[in-house]
Enzyme design. Structure first.
Site, PDB file in Angstrom:
ATOM      1  N   GLU A 240       0.833  -1.210   0.000  1.00 48.98           N
ATOM      2  CA  GLU A 240       0.000   0.000   0.000  1.00 48.98           C
ATOM      3  C   GLU A 240       0.860   1.249   0.000  1.00 48.98           C
ATOM      4  OE1 GLU A 240      -2.026  -0.532   3.804  1.00 48.98           O
ATOM      5  OE2 GLU A 240      -0.495   0.670   4.796  1.00 48.98           O
TER       6      GLU A 240
ATOM      7  N   CYS B 200       4.823   0.372  14.979  1.00 52.17           N
ATOM      8  CA  CYS B 200       4.628   1.313  13.882  1.00 52.17           C
ATOM      9  C   CYS B 200       3.976   2.579  14.428  1.00 52.17           C
ATOM     10  CB  CYS B 200       3.756   0.694  12.793  1.00 52.17           C
ATOM     11  SG  CYS B 200       3.467   1.813  11.401  1.00 52.17           S
TER      12      CYS B 200
HETATM   13 MN    MN Z   1       0.972   1.723   5.639  1.00 56.06          MN
END
Ligand code: MN
Length: 157
Positions: free
Chosen positions: A63, A117
């Site tokens: 993505e 993340c």
């Molecule tokens: Mn991403």
């Protein structure tokens, strides 16, 4: 129990539920990924910290989006695709995904890949590649020194 710390035990944090990586049922763009939201500030520009865990041989969605990522593996090992580069990633590496760069994370065939993340709370939705952008053939992408023996989605040249 303190509000200031969440203790890690076997890559699990007490009181934090495991979430689906993405909502769509039967989405073939990823494999064997779970998600935990470890921390989320109460403002749109604030920081959100997630933990993603990819099963051996699994991968996240390929993505891209406007928001950026900072990714730090804390379990196992695997591979990252950023833009058109594929590289090995190990615990405590710091991987930066700049704005609108294609990216995908893969666990090694014989190990988990767990990574933190960081993103902002308010962010745009990911864009997935169109059919014409994906070469779905089994491809050895920069694989001679990495030993990637599985099919990878990659961008057409
Ligand atoms: Mn991403």
């Amino acid at each position: 129990m303190s509000n200031f710390i969440k203790k890690l035990q076997d890559f699990d944090w007490a009181s934090i539920e495991t979430l689906k990586y993405k909502d769509e049922d039967g989405n073939p763009s990823f494999k064997g990924v779970s998600r935990k939201k470890l921390f989320c500030e109460g403002s749109p520009a604030g920081i959100e910290v997630r933990y993603f865990e990819v099963e051996p041989g699994g991968h996240t969605t390929l993505e891209k989006h406007e928001h950026t990522h900072v990714v730090i593996p804390i379990r196992g090992k695997g591979f990252a695709l950023v833009d058109k580069e594929v590289f090995e990633i190990n615990c405590n590496d710091v991987i930066y995904v700049p704005t609108w760069n294609w990216h995908q994370f893969r666990a090694a065939e014989d190990d988990y890949l767990g990574f933190l993340c960081m993103v902002t709370v308010e962010r745009d939705r990911p864009t997935l590649p169109t059919q014409s952008e994906i070469d779905r053939k089994s491809t050895r992408l920069n694989s001679s020194h990495l030993g990637i023996s599985y099919a990878v989605f990659c961008l057409k040249k």
